[in-house]
Write a protein that holds these residues in place. Structure first.
Motif, PDB file in Angstrom:
ATOM      1  N   TYR A   4      -5.595   2.989   4.961  1.00 20.98           N
ATOM      2  CA  TYR A   4      -5.224   1.301   4.691  1.00 20.98           C
ATOM      3  C   TYR A   4      -4.281   1.631   5.362  1.00 20.98           C
ATOM      4  O   TYR A   4      -4.055   0.550   7.344  1.00 20.98           O
ATOM      5  N   ARG A  50      -5.107   2.495   9.679  1.00 22.64           N
ATOM      6  CA  ARG A  50      -6.604   1.421  10.194  1.00 22.64           C
ATOM      7  C   ARG A  50      -4.994   0.288  10.418  1.00 22.64           C
ATOM      8  O   ARG A  50      -5.355  -0.652  11.959  1.00 22.64           O
ATOM      9  N   ALA A  94       0.785  -1.271   0.172  1.00 20.34           N
ATOM     10  CA  ALA A  94      -0.120  -0.162  -0.241  1.00 20.34           C
ATOM     11  C   ALA A  94       1.005   1.213  -0.026  1.00 20.34           C
ATOM     12  O   ALA A  94       0.598   2.102  -0.758  1.00 20.34           O
TER      13      ALA A  94
END
Length: 111
Positions: free
Chosen positions: A77, A80, A44
């Protein structure tokens, strides 16, 4: 096209470029915060940064909206991942594995 249209396009391009750069900086800071990202976090982080730098995009490069969307998605992301890591770190050992505090232990030697 008139010079007003070119001016507006230039301002929009500059604003989206600044937004993309700020998001890229936040992604890099988040990466440093996480330390070991795991495979998904590394993909990511570095995938979003590579997408933002490489000129082959869904939209032409003077329009950085797609780059900003990819960077924002990576940032969400990674955020998280940080929350999950903090939850695991703060949960600690299970209740049965924790030593009892001195105030809650009973003395069985008659005192």
């Amino acid at each position: 096209m008139s010079w007003e249209v070119w001016l507006i396009l230039g301002v929009v391009a500059a604003v989206t470029l600044v937004g993309a750069v700020l998001l890229a900086i936040r992604v890099l800071r988040m990466r440093r915060l996480l330390g070991d990202l795991g495979v998904g976090g590394r993909v990511a982080c570095y995938g979003a940064l590579i997408y933002a730098v490489v000129p082959v995009d869904a939209l032409p490069d003077p329009i950085y909206l797609d780059d900003m969307a990819v960077l924002a998605g990576a940032l969400l992301y990674l955020g998280r991942l940080v929350r999950q890591r903090r939850a695991v770190d703060h949960s600690g050992p299970a209740l049965a594995d924790r030593p009892a505090s001195p105030a809650t232990t009973r003395r069985t030697d008659g005192q």
